[in-house]
Motif scaffolding. Structure first.
Motif, PDB file in Angstrom:
ATOM      1  N   PHE A 150       1.410 -14.022   3.537  1.00  0.00           N
ATOM      2  CA  PHE A 150       0.601 -13.113   2.711  1.00  0.00           C
ATOM      3  C   PHE A 150      -0.364 -12.320   3.584  1.00  0.00           C
ATOM      4  O   PHE A 150      -0.511 -11.092   3.439  1.00  0.00           O
ATOM      5  N   TYR A 151      -1.010 -12.985   4.506  1.00  0.00           N
ATOM      6  CA  TYR A 151      -1.933 -12.358   5.449  1.00  0.00           C
ATOM      7  C   TYR A 151      -1.229 -11.261   6.246  1.00  0.00           C
ATOM      8  O   TYR A 151      -1.774 -10.178   6.485  1.00  0.00           O
ATOM      9  N   PHE A 158      -0.073  -5.569   8.483  1.00  0.00           N
ATOM     10  CA  PHE A 158       0.778  -4.487   8.958  1.00  0.00           C
ATOM     11  C   PHE A 158       0.393  -3.145   8.335  1.00  0.00           C
ATOM     12  O   PHE A 158       0.607  -2.098   8.953  1.00  0.00           O
ATOM     13  N   VAL A 159      -0.166  -3.159   7.139  1.00  0.00           N
ATOM     14  CA  VAL A 159      -0.717  -1.925   6.575  1.00  0.00           C
ATOM     15  C   VAL A 159      -1.848  -1.436   7.458  1.00  0.00           C
ATOM     16  O   VAL A 159      -1.921  -0.264   7.844  1.00  0.00           O
ATOM     17  N   ARG A 160      -2.776  -2.341   7.811  1.00  0.00           N
ATOM     18  CA  ARG A 160      -3.949  -1.967   8.602  1.00  0.00           C
ATOM     19  C   ARG A 160      -3.583  -1.576  10.034  1.00  0.00           C
ATOM     20  O   ARG A 160      -4.266  -0.751  10.650  1.00  0.00           O
ATOM     21  N   LEU A 189       2.271   5.896   1.219  1.00  0.00           N
ATOM     22  CA  LEU A 189       1.477   5.243   0.170  1.00  0.00           C
ATOM     23  C   LEU A 189       2.216   4.098  -0.508  1.00  0.00           C
ATOM     24  O   LEU A 189       1.583   3.205  -1.071  1.00  0.00           O
ATOM     25  N   ASP A 190       3.558   4.142  -0.476  1.00  0.00           N
ATOM     26  CA  ASP A 190       4.300   3.164  -1.271  1.00  0.00           C
ATOM     27  C   ASP A 190       4.056   1.733  -0.803  1.00  0.00           C
ATOM     28  O   ASP A 190       3.878   0.830  -1.616  1.00  0.00           O
ATOM     29  N   ALA A 191       4.063   1.506   0.505  1.00  0.00           N
ATOM     30  CA  ALA A 191       3.837   0.150   1.011  1.00  0.00           C
ATOM     31  C   ALA A 191       2.424  -0.331   0.690  1.00  0.00           C
ATOM     32  O   ALA A 191       2.207  -1.508   0.405  1.00  0.00           O
ATOM     33  N   ARG A 192       1.471   0.586   0.730  1.00  0.00           N
ATOM     34  CA  ARG A 192       0.089   0.202   0.402  1.00  0.00           C
ATOM     35  C   ARG A 192      -0.027  -0.161  -1.075  1.00  0.00           C
ATOM     36  O   ARG A 192      -0.721  -1.116  -1.442  1.00  0.00           O
ATOM     37  N   LEU A 193       0.677   0.610  -1.938  1.00  0.00           N
ATOM     38  CA  LEU A 193       0.688   0.262  -3.359  1.00  0.00           C
ATOM     39  C   LEU A 193       1.380  -1.085  -3.573  1.00  0.00           C
ATOM     40  O   LEU A 193       0.906  -1.934  -4.337  1.00  0.00           O
ATOM     41  N   PHE A 194       2.508  -1.283  -2.912  1.00  0.00           N
ATOM     42  CA  PHE A 194       3.268  -2.524  -3.013  1.00  0.00           C
ATOM     43  C   PHE A 194       2.398  -3.722  -2.612  1.00  0.00           C
ATOM     44  O   PHE A 194       2.361  -4.752  -3.289  1.00  0.00           O
TER      45      PHE A 194
END
Length: 596
Positions: free
Chosen positions: A452-453, A458-460, A468-473
């Motif tokens: 989970f961490y 990986f977004v950061r 944006l899709d991965a950040r929304l996911f």
């Protein structure tokens, strides 16, 4: 029993020999107790033996009975007494690692005793033995030797089929014996079990039978035995399903274990430093943060005039046979990104992953991706990454479906959790630990907390660029994890009904009604698991903060991650103090001690 024990000893002693120089009387006694525990457990339940990779178990099945159940309880109680005697004899001279090994074994014994004496799911789950048989056969099929790979010969393949067929032949008697232990069958166990059993015929007829026929073409007598055994098992499963369907409505809702039992599980089984009220508090914070993140992202989507989905997430994945290759390519890119940013050490000895479609009988309880890590004592280092391809990638993208990976960024995100650096890497490292007590642990909070961490990390770190899709996911899955950790204690204690939990989960998670019902059913029947994401991530990030405070200018993300993965798959309440106590040692030395 003797044959199994000899096989186990050969494996275990081979693993322990690397750490022989570091053995002390207390550690030696603890490892011998662990050895006895695993060997006896695998002998009692050959399905567990197969799950561990002890192939001498593969032709066998347990013999469920009230007498065997009582023997198991007595033996666990005896092992607990032996453990306390070891701790008392060692006294204050025990090292931190030895003292923690006592905690770990005590938790192992407590967990199994609490399951038999307190939670008693074997008394409630009439479908349990049928499902465990199907799962065992599926796992054996998955691990059939491939001639020429990892030294496997035709004789190895023939022996594996001999064992699988022998186990199938014992299946009907095993199922019936297990059903006799279900003296207090429960409605929800039955309803979910019936749905799962409905999918088993497809596996037996469409997958297992063609393989059995083709791979035993030179042995027609074995094909004949297989067909007879298969048909007998399918008939038993059909009878079981019919019985469930006829009686489910009359059985009570007895899935709740009660608040006291739930708190006991947190404290004794999981060694968590939190009670259920604290878990709900952190879960609500997690849920609220996921909502806030989504609102911020909606503002960005409007400002950029780019909708969520493939347009902002690397484009659609291909459908059909090309999808598996697409997954492999994305996992390779993810691994390369990890190495480029020096996130964690990826060892050269790491095995491979096979990407496989989730079988129909598992999809009701595992609708998304999942990982079968390499078996603990198996020579093979191969893992299995299960995916459930969407019926329509376009429809999944249109709905922004949470359980279907339809674009590049969602596949990256899911693979970060399940594969690299998530479950596959972490558990591949843990299975090599030279200390047997550590090697047999599989702590859910560490495994799920680490995975989970990694999703947000990986977004950061910029894996997805401006997409944006991965950040929304990621934000929506944070909501899911928060909602789960609220639902779990409320269902287990009996504070909420299943219907109340489904209403809450649907509103907070973004899942469809059907998916919410399936998720809540799974939570209700496996109390204490889904909190692992929430409590694991919080403990991990708290430990990271403590590490940073102590290391000062020596802080390194790779150094922290390498150390974290070097202690085995153990509870973070045990791992954390050891990691902080070892900061004077180079990470390379800590890795070497763990055979990482």
């Amino acid at each position: 029993m003797n044959r199994l024990r000899t096989s186990f000893l050969a494996l275990a002693l081979g693993a322990l020999s690397m750490a022989a120089a570091a053995q002390t009387p207390a550690r030696d006694r603890l490892n011998k107790l662990a050895e006895t525990f695993v060997a006896a457990t695998a002998a009692d339940d050959p399905i567990i033996g197969s799950t561990l990779g002890l192939t001498t178990s593969d032709a066998l099945l347990p013999a469920p009975s009230e007498a065997a159940r009582a023997v198991r309880i007595g033996r666990l109680q005896g092992w607990k007494q032996e453990l306390e005697a070891i701790a008392k004899a060692a006294g204050p001279g025990m090292t931190l690692a030895e003292s923690n090994n006592v905690k770990l074994l005590r938790a192992d014994f407590d967990s199994r005793l609490n399951e038999l004496l307190v939670r008693q799911s074997d008394r409630k789950d009439y479908a349990g033995t049928s499902l465990s048989l199907v799962q065992a056969i599926f796992s054996q099929f998955l691990h059939l030797p491939i001639v020429g790979r990892e030294g496997a010969t035709q004789a190895d393949l023939d022996k594996a089929w001999d064992d699988l067929i022998a186990r199938l032949e014992k299946g009907p008697a095993f199922v019936v014996a297990g059903q006799k232990l279900a003296t207090h069958p429960g409605r929800l166990f039955a309803a979910v079990g019936s749905i799962q059993l409905a999918g088993t015929a497809d596996f037996f007829n469409e997958v297992l039978t063609p393989a059995a026929t083709a791979q035993n073409a030179a042995r027609p007598e074995m094909v004949k035995r297989f067909v007879a055994a298969r048909d007998a098992v399918l008939a038993t499963i059909a009878e079981t399903k019919a019985y469930l369907d006829a009686h489910t409505i009359s059985w009570p809702d007895n899935h709740a274990i009660g608040k006291a039992a739930y708190e006991q599980m947190l404290r004794e089984d999981q060694l968590l430093p939190y009670d259920s009220a604290e878990i709900e508090h952190m879960a609500r914070d997690e849920l609220a943060h996921g909502w806030a993140e989504e609102i911020w992202l909606q503002a960005l989507s409007k400002q950029r005039k780019v909708p969520f989905g493939p347009a902002s997430g690397g484009g659609m994945a291909p459908s059909g046979p090309a999808l598996v290759g697409y997954y492999r390519e994305r996992i390779a890119e993810l691994t390369a990104f990890m190495k480029e940013l020096d996130v964690v050490t990826v060892p050269e000895w790491l095995g491979s992953m096979q990407i496989v479609e989730t079988p129909a009988f598992l999809q009701p309880v595992s609708p998304g991706a999942s990982m079968y890590s390499p078996r603990l004592f198996s020579k093979s280092s191969t893992g299995y990454y299960f995916i459930t391809p969407p019926k329509s990638l376009e429809e999944a993208a249109k709905l922004l479906d949470m359980n279907e990976d339809f674009d590049r960024d969602r596949i990256w995100s899911t693979a970060a959790h399940e594969a690299m650096p998530g479950h596959f890497l972490q558990l591949s490292i843990a299975r090599r630990h030279p200390d047997l007590v550590r090697r047999i642990q599989h702590d859910a909070a560490l495994a799920e907390g680490w995975a989970f961490y990694g999703e947000e990390m990986f977004v950061r770190l910029g894996l997805y660029g401006d997409g944006l899709d991965a950040r929304l996911f990621t934000a929506r899955w944070e909501r899911v994890r928060g909602a789960r950790a609220i639902v779990d204690p409320k269902l287990a204690s009996g504070e909420w009904t299943v219907a109340q939990a489904v209403d809450f989960f649907e509103a907070q998670s973004g899942f469809t009604r059907e998916a919410s019902q399936a998720a809540v059913n799974g939570i209700a029947l496996n109390p204490g698991y889904v909190i692992s994401y929430t409590v694991g991530r919080l403990q991990l990030e708290t430990l990271l903060a403590d590490y940073m405070l102590q290391m000062g200018e020596r802080v390194s993300l790779r150094d922290f991650h390498d150390r974290l993965l070097s202690y085995g798959s153990i509870p973070l309440s045990v791992l954390g103090p050891e990691l902080l106590a070892d900061l004077d040692k180079p990470a390379s030395a800590v890795r070497a001690a763990a055979n990482y």
